[in-house]
Design a protein around this motif. Sequence first.
Motif: not given
Length: 1100
Positions: A370-372, A378-384, A408-412, A334-338
């Motif tokens: 699980a995907l959410a 991922n969002l938490h790690s990136l925000a950090t 990430y936000l849009k996918l969530l 998902l990181k690659a896709l986004v």
Amino acid sequence: MAVFDTPQEAFGALRPVCVQLTRAQTVENVARLQAHLAAVSASALQELQEYVLFPLRFALKVPGPKQERLVQSVVQCISSVLAATCVKKQELLQELFSELCTCLSPPSGSGRPAPLSEELKLAVIQALHTLMHSAYGDVILSLYQPSTLPLLGFAVSLLLGLAEHEKAKQIKISALKCLQVLVLQCDCQEHRHLDEDEAQQCGDLFASFLPGISITLSRVITGDIKQGHKPTVSAIRLFYLIVGLVMADAQLARIPKNKEKLLAEQSRISELTVHRGPDWSKSTAEKLSLLLHKMVEFSSVHPHWKVRLELVELVHHLLRNCSQSLVDSFSHLLKALVGLVNDENSEVQSRCNEVLQGIAEQRIVAQNRALADVLSENLHSLATALPRLMNSQDDTGKVSTLSLFLGYLKLLGPKINIVLNSISHLHRLSKALMQVLELDVTDVKIVEDRRWGCESACRPSGSLQHGVQKGRCQKKYFRFFTEEKVFQLLQQVCRVLGYYGNLYLLVDHFMGLYGESGMYRKQAAMVLNELIAGAAGVGVDVLQEREVSLNTDDLKGSITSILDEYTDQANWYLITSIDTEEISHEHSVQHSGLTARPGACSSILLPSPELHVTTRTMNSNIWQICIQLEGVSCFAAVLGKEFRLLLLSALYPVLEKAGDKTLLISETALGTLVDICEACSYDSLQCLINENSDYLVNGISLNLRQLAHQARASQVLDTMLRHSDASLLPLVEDVIQDVLSTLDQSYNNQASTFLRVLHSVMAALVQWFGSSCGEKHRQRQTAEWQSRALSQGQHMVTRQEVERFFLDYVRQKQIAEGNFPDAGDEEADEIPPLAKLEPNDSATEGETSLPSHAQLAKDVMERCIHLLSDGNLRVRLKVLDVLELCVTVLHPHGNHLLPMAHRVWPALVTRLISDDPLAVLRAFKVLCTLAQKCGDFLRQRFSKDVLPKLTGSLLSQAPASARAGPVYNHTLAFKLQLAVLQGLGSLCEKLDMGESDLNKVADACLIYLSAKQPMKLQEAAQSVFLHLMHVDPDSTWLLLNEVCCPHQYEPPHTSLRPVKLSGMGRQRNEFTDNVLLLLERLQQRESMTPQAGTQEASPP
């Protein structure tokens, strides 16, 4: 068209060549068979398929070494037979498959492919490809049984070896495509679609090959970039097809937990098969995650767009088929896709958006907790890491990072509340936004740029509204980035949060940050503005609709609470300038960490040292106010007409800021007013003010009575007057009278504040009435002059008229020089009867009362006369500005203006001759306006009281300015000289000065024609002489020729004496250039005057 259509005919033709090939395996015999095959129809060849293949297969089986050319020709011939026929027997399929694979088998003990020619390898691969396509119906499935597993493994290993180790690009591509056919994932539509059980069986079978295939393909994908993009694209496609088949969620769900027991004869085969149970699935998923991470990192930055496009397809295929089994891998996928959403190639962008849209519409994330969870982690790690990345990356890297964050936000989507409901997640997310959105508050220009009242005093409200609309949003400068795209992505992040998230939770959290620290206040306000916009669905780009639409009452409640916080005194009235008057009013009500000092307004020009206000603090305060004003704009746009209910609390504060002296604040506030007009469906800013003027005027009236609020009330009134029309005057007339009466009682304390109000009022009156009345007055004077000129041109001038002209001239000259017929009646001459001054208007103006606006100007002018001698320089300067406007408004009403001019003259003279240079400058400007409006009424006063001082000052300052360097242009003395020179010429012309006064002016200005003087002073002195040419061209010509005479004048007759002028024969000096220029202009004027006179005298 084939020659042999029946099997019998074909057999008769093919039998001799087949026998010959069986006896002797040569290239020629194979070529002869190939030639005969071309003449056989497909139907006949199908009947003779095995017969024709026998000699070819025999040639491959003959023991001993064989020529590569022979093997190649045989394989190509088999390929042509298979392309024209179908394989209908399982045994034939397996035998041919084995025999062709044997052609590529390496020497025993070697792990690499046989050292064969590239042509032979390519021919065998193509033959295998053709064989797989010629297998008829269910026959091909016979190849995918547990018993054929060794044969399939042999073929797979051969093809993988070719794909990995071959240098020839075509062989690599052909081997990968053949592998794709071999695992029943061919792109063509010829193959029968596998049913559920058949797909399950193939998945079990291919699971044995998955480790080898995936590892080898990952090496091909991440191999040398010189291999080109096509092998990489083919490898990526094969990878996700085989992984998507073996790791499919639907298949793994049907796998029993324990492996079935097989018969004894199948025990050896069972050692090769894999049981796809939970343990195997988990272990394989972990290993695939490592490979996928490596592949994604390499492919996402591959220079060729088709590789990146295939990566998008990989993510799409695996997410659609393996969202549960490979859930741990989707952190990378998902990181690659986004990240590819902002790819430089439009096709990659488009496909990426389609895939993301499909994920949202199919609710893959929403239905997979699980995907959410993976996305939220991922969002938490990136925000950090976000503050660190924004501080270290270049602008391109920042755009990529924020695109990933937004993706990430849009996918969530609706699942975003999983993140927001976690305290640690919300805290990390909000602090990241606070740090990234930190503004750069070091620019001094923001503080320096000021709005001066005269700039917009005469601007039409319509044009102002149009101008504001063009530059609505102020450009902000951030500490960690400069690219506008980065800020747009941050806006989208906040809006997506507002769209999907719990608005009450978000508003409450960021309001807490807003009040927590001044360091976060600006960022929190920006986020709050965008949250509201996102919650209303304004300018937000999402992949799927939210589950529950937002209630308008909830939105209005959030906006009301934010608006109350914004307009709170502590957040709205901040120190934005070192202007003492502003500080004295602001710091008494704000408490943003600055030391407040209570007390009245100080008259000094510098702020108190007790107020440690730095430029950074003022810059920060300015931006905070601007962001809050932009928030009001946003709230109005969101609520539309519903915002009218909030105008009672919002409009007055915004009008205050529209009158602010800081340019950035006033421009932002004007933009906010225009936004409010559009949102609330007002036709213009004028309509907005007029329709809400009742409670605005009430607020102004109440605040003018409170010392701390007087300055801000004056700003509101100033804004209302500047952006409304004359219809507002009756509504504010009572307020203005209150101001005048209060001013009468507090000249010493609050004169400066009230003068600001009066200046706004008079500027508005000039805008509304001054230009129209003045235009009518000028038109009337022009009409009278033209009628007189026409009447004079229609009859011959008589001797008596010439005599009367000279007698009048002598009398006027005596009056101008102060020789009055009756010396005792001096006062009467100084103030001539109004009937004599303006005979056309005396009959009406003496009897009728003044219009309300003119009476108001007269009342204000009364106060100005008293305040002209105030001890405070600021007050005197403001009084002079107001006085000039009063004169402009009263101009059409001469019977009232001239007595007022008589009364104001003594104080004005004092300002001109014995005051601070700033006041002298301003007073001279007022004098010029008075002269323009009153005409020769001021002639003698000016000649007696002012002119000697002005000429003396010019003469005394001339040597200093002649010696000075370029820095002198910035001094106050220079500005004073320039103002006097620029205005003196028009004064002489308007006042119709006498000859002696004109000579004084010419003598004083002549020295400024020197080339040693600054250029601006030379140009101003030229303008004086150009005006003198209109008043007395003859004496001007004589004076200039006395300085420099370019021509010799011969007398027209010998009896006359020759003309001798002082300037004749002089050498070139410092005055020559300017004098010659003026003489040339004078000559041009004289040559044009007769032509103009001829045109006027000619009948129409």
